[in-house]
Design a protein around this motif. Structure first.
Motif, short mmCIF file in Angstrom:
data_model
loop_
_atom_site.label_atom_id
_atom_site.label_comp_id
_atom_site.label_asym_id
_atom_site.label_seq_id
_atom_site.Cartn_x
_atom_site.Cartn_y
_atom_site.Cartn_z
N GLY A 47 -6.95 -9.85 -9.44
CA GLY A 47 -7.01 -10.39 -8.19
C GLY A 47 -5.98 -10.61 -7.09
O GLY A 47 -6.04 -9.99 -6.05
N ALA A 48 -4.76 -10.83 -7.62
CA ALA A 48 -3.46 -10.70 -6.64
C ALA A 48 -3.24 -9.19 -6.26
O ALA A 48 -2.95 -8.78 -5.26
N SER A 49 -3.49 -8.37 -7.42
CA SER A 49 -3.43 -6.98 -7.03
C SER A 49 -4.22 -6.34 -5.93
O SER A 49 -3.87 -5.64 -5.12
N LEU A 50 -5.46 -6.91 -6.13
CA LEU A 50 -6.67 -6.37 -5.20
C LEU A 50 -6.11 -6.92 -3.85
O LEU A 50 -6.18 -6.11 -2.68
N ALA A 52 -3.20 -7.86 -2.77
CA ALA A 52 -1.78 -7.21 -2.27
C ALA A 52 -2.13 -5.70 -1.47
O ALA A 52 -1.58 -5.48 -0.67
N HIS A 53 -2.81 -4.99 -2.29
CA HIS A 53 -3.17 -3.53 -2.00
C HIS A 53 -4.00 -3.66 -0.85
O HIS A 53 -3.77 -2.80 0.36
N THR A 54 -4.95 -4.53 -0.34
CA THR A 54 -5.57 -4.62 0.46
C THR A 54 -4.95 -4.91 1.81
O THR A 54 -5.01 -4.27 2.93
N LEU A 55 -3.90 -6.04 1.80
CA LEU A 55 -3.20 -6.39 2.79
C LEU A 55 -2.26 -5.24 3.30
O LEU A 55 -1.93 -5.07 4.34
N ALA A 56 -1.91 -4.41 2.41
CA ALA A 56 -1.07 -3.14 2.73
C ALA A 56 -1.80 -2.18 3.67
O ALA A 56 -0.93 -1.34 4.51
N LEU A 57 -3.00 -2.14 3.76
CA LEU A 57 -3.75 -1.36 4.66
C LEU A 57 -3.87 -2.10 5.85
O LEU A 57 -4.12 -1.19 7.02
N LEU A 58 -3.46 -3.23 6.26
CA LEU A 58 -3.79 -3.78 7.54
C LEU A 58 -3.08 -3.46 8.64
O LEU A 58 -3.33 -2.97 9.58
N ALA A 110 3.47 -10.05 -0.24
CA ALA A 110 4.42 -10.03 -1.06
C ALA A 110 4.34 -11.44 -2.20
O ALA A 110 4.52 -11.27 -3.27
N VAL A 111 3.54 -12.38 -1.70
CA VAL A 111 3.25 -13.38 -2.53
C VAL A 111 2.13 -12.99 -3.64
O VAL A 111 2.29 -13.26 -4.72
N PHE A 112 1.03 -12.07 -2.98
CA PHE A 112 0.21 -11.53 -4.14
C PHE A 112 0.97 -10.65 -5.03
O PHE A 112 0.51 -10.38 -6.02
N LYS A 116 0.54 -10.58 -8.87
CA LYS A 116 0.15 -9.41 -9.62
C LYS A 116 0.90 -9.15 -10.94
O LYS A 116 0.45 -8.94 -11.97
N GLY A 117 2.21 -9.12 -10.61
CA GLY A 117 3.46 -8.87 -11.47
C GLY A 117 3.37 -9.83 -12.70
O GLY A 117 3.50 -9.61 -13.91
N TRP A 118 3.60 -11.25 -12.31
CA TRP A 118 3.32 -12.30 -13.35
C TRP A 118 2.14 -12.10 -14.30
O TRP A 118 1.97 -12.23 -15.29
N GLY A 119 1.00 -12.06 -13.61
CA GLY A 119 -0.35 -12.09 -14.39
C GLY A 119 -0.50 -10.86 -15.24
O GLY A 119 -0.94 -11.02 -16.48
N LEU A 120 -0.41 -9.63 -14.82
CA LEU A 120 -0.49 -8.47 -15.56
C LEU A 120 0.69 -8.41 -16.67
O LEU A 120 0.30 -8.07 -17.82
N SER A 121 1.73 -8.62 -16.45
CA SER A 121 2.85 -8.74 -17.30
C SER A 121 2.34 -9.70 -18.42
O SER A 121 2.46 -9.42 -19.79
N VAL A 122 2.20 -11.21 -18.16
CA VAL A 122 1.82 -12.09 -19.14
C VAL A 122 0.50 -11.48 -19.96
O VAL A 122 0.71 -11.49 -21.35
N PHE A 123 -0.25 -11.05 -19.40
CA PHE A 123 -1.70 -10.58 -19.98
C PHE A 123 -1.16 -9.41 -21.08
O PHE A 123 -1.71 -9.24 -22.08
#
Length: 627
Positions: A47-50, A52-58, A110-112, A116-123
């Motif tokens: 979700g955070a990755s989604l 984060a990458h969406t906001l990068a297009l704005l 940046a927050v997302f 993303k980094g924490w969630g995917l790394s822990v997973f």
């Protein structure tokens, strides 16, 4: 020249090929069995990755709108999905809104990105941990025959390298996948919103890249399977050589072993280089294809701005819209190039998952029945009822072995090397299962009771005592982890080990080294005997337990064994017949059959094989007579 070891490597590889062939949809299984257990961090990471990458297009989209509406005033200020009435009417208000949206997108992105980094790394780390633990647990449940056919390095490769490959995909690969989906879909949506005609031209490279990638997948998949296999063989070779370094040095075969390691390393080099060559051809080609799409967009868009719509295109392309296409088109190149990296990570992870689940699903020849009950040893009677066994289907090692042993008695097995003595003993704790006949303890077939309760009831001292890296105390207490220092000391005294242990500077805290290398053979044997004595088993197995001790130590251990016989059932093998003179029963084995049985005195009176062996060891005869 093909060596025996090379043949074993080939057979080992064929077996793992068969294991992999049994596994269907390994990545689906990975996410089905393990992904759902950790869906919290996975959901957060995706979700955070989604977002984060969406906001990068704005920012590039808002910049294009601001150029045309605020600076050039060539079109109306507007944002998709936002009612016009909500937007400021003045150019100043529109400017500050644009600046605020860009700043907010960077801050939230940046927050997302952190989420993303924490969630995917822990997973990824949790799944990696669970997979490695479950794979090791499944491997531990396999019978000894499986390990006799496998190279340790190959198994280590699966538990270490292959599991780590999964972590690389679950962390980096899922992030790339999210970025790719968001970028392609998001950029496509924004470009079609700005100018559908130019968007079609910009995105025409996407199906080309898809076909290109499909060809790459078909080519690289078998290559990665070969790479994983050669890594296993290389690990096996290195593990064998490091374990046998003393023999290598003593035999002066360093150059021979260097050549063998070089050959194995060259095999890995060739296999891996082939995969790398294919990969390095694919990535630049993919990036070039995406780059051509960007150049075409830039040229057509630039001509459109300066000269009007070229060729079949119609309408007006504003400067801000063109800037948006340039920025977003450039944003599209890198993710499209990463698509190849995603496929690369996926294929490597899939090849590793096949090997992992192939090992997990390996059937054991020692199944535990669903209705198995715990064994409660009351008397310690042992019965071998017409037992036959062979390590290979068509090769019998034991044939019709039959005996009864009452509580507190000692049975000794005697015979030439290869007669099957150790095999007889290994069948009792179900290290292997009989092929015919039955083995019973207090009337209970060992196949009808739980393995854990069976093996807790039996103490086993083999002819080659294995010590783990750690202290003397830890090795004695292995299997009885709650033992007190006093109990450990008492067990060591009974095994005649306390005296030499206390002579070490660190006493019981002395580190024994890898596989007990810092102790002599006799010292290791006595530590192994102390370990079993501490476990206080109902039945004791001694497989040539005094084979590596001197005469004085042998006599001390024999005194301990004599004391144990009073309340334990003992089965023993001894190459020194003097240690089993007092056994209640002595069986003489030859070619897997019991050819003589009786007490020491009775067998001497029969003047058979046992008498011959005794005569040679007692110095009464020079050689064994031919029979």
């Amino acid at each position: 020249m093909t060596t025996t070891q090379d043949t074993l490597d080939d057979d080992d590889e064929k077996t793992f090929e068969e294991q992999r062939a049994r596994i269907d949809h390994p990545m689906r299984r990975l996410f089905g069995e393990y992904g759902r257990l950790h869906r919290g961090p996975l959901g957060l990471g995706l979700g955070a990755s989604l977002f984060a990458h969406t906001l990068a297009l704005l920012p590039p989209f808002v910049l294009g709108v601001a150029i045309d509406a605020v600076f050039l005033d060539t079109r109306e200020f507007g944002l998709p999905l936002v009612p016009q009435s909500w937007l400021p009417a003045s150019q100043s208000g529109q400017f500050w809104l644009s600046a605020g949206l860009v700043a907010a997108s960077f801050l939230l992105s940046a927050v997302f990105q952190w989420g993303k980094g924490w969630g995917l790394s822990v997973f990824a780390q949790r799944v990696q941990h669970d997979v490695r633990s479950d794979t090791y647990d499944a491997m531990q449940g396999l019978d000894l025959g499986f390990f006799a056919d496998k190279q340790t390095g190959e198994l280590m490769s699966i538990l270490n390298n292959d599991v780590n490959r999964l972590e690389q995909f679950l962390n980096g690969g899922l992030n790339v996948l999210t970025q790719l989906l968001v970028t392609v879909l998001g950029v496509a949506g924004l470009l079609f919103y700005v100018n559908p005609q130019l968007a079609l031209l910009t995105l025409v490279t996407v199906p080309v890249i898809a076909v290109f990638t499909h060809r790459f997948v078909q080519t690289i998949q078998p290559m990665y399977a070969d790479v994983r296999s050669t890594v296993g063989r290389m690990n096996s070779r290195l593990e064998n050589n490091l374990g046998g370094i003393e023999v290598i040095k003593a035999s002066n075969t360093e150059s021979y072993e260097t050549d063998r390691v070089t050959d194995t390393s060259k095999e890995y080099y060739d296999t891996n280089l082939e995969a790398i060559t294919t990969r390095v051809k694919f990535f630049p080609g993919l990036q070039l294809t995406a780059g051509i799409g960007f150049v075409v967009t830039f040229v057509v868009g630039g001509v459109w701005v300066f000269q009007g719509p070229p060729g079949p295109f119609t309408g007006v392309l504003e400067i801000g819209q063109f800037v948006t296409f340039v920025y977003l088109g450039q944003r599209l190149i890198w993710p499209m190039a990463q698509f190849g990296q995603l496929i690369n990570l996926y294929q490597r992870a899939q090849a590793s998952a096949e090997r992992i689940f192939g090992l997990v699903d390996e059937p054991t020849s020692l199944p535990e029945r669903d209705d198995a009950e715990d064994l409660a040893v009351t008397e310690g009677r042992v019965e071998y009822d017409d037992v036959s066994f062979g390590y290979e289907e068509d090769s019998a090692v034991l044939d019709g072995v039959d005996f009864d042993l009452d509580s507190g008695e000692m049975l000794a097995l005697v015979g030439p090397t290869g007669a099957g003595k150790s095999t007889v003993l290994k069948l009792l704790p179900r290290l292997y299962d009989v092929h015919e006949g039955a083995i019973r303890i207090d009337g209970h077939d060992v196949r009808d009771v739980t393995l854990g309760s069976l093996r807790r009831s039996i103490g086993y001292v083999s002819q080659e005592t294995f010590l783990f890296y750690g202290s003397v105390k830890e090795n004695i207490a292995y299997g009885t982890f709650d033992a007190t220092d006093e109990e450990i000391r008492r067990a060591a005294e009974m095994a005649e080990a306390h005296e030499f242990i206390t002579e070490f500077d660190d006493g019981y805290d002395t580190l024994v080294g890898e596989r007990g290398v810092k102790l002599s053979g006799g010292q290791k044997q006595r530590v192994g005997i102390a370990r079993v004595l501490l476990q206080d088993p109902d039945i004791l197995i001694l497989d040539e337990a005094t084979s590596d001790v001197d005469t004085e130590t042998e006599l001390r251990i024999q005194r301990s064994i004599d004391r144990l016989v009073e309340d334990r059932t003992v089965l023993a093998i001894a190459h020194r017949l003097s240690t089993i003179k007092g056994a209640d029963q002595i069986l003489v084995l030859e070619d897997g059959r019991v050819v003589e049985r009786g007490t020491h005195d009775r067998l001497l009176a029969e003047d058979g094989i046992y008498a011959d062996l005794w005569g040679v060891q007692a110095g009464e005869r020079d050689v064994l007579p031919s029979r």
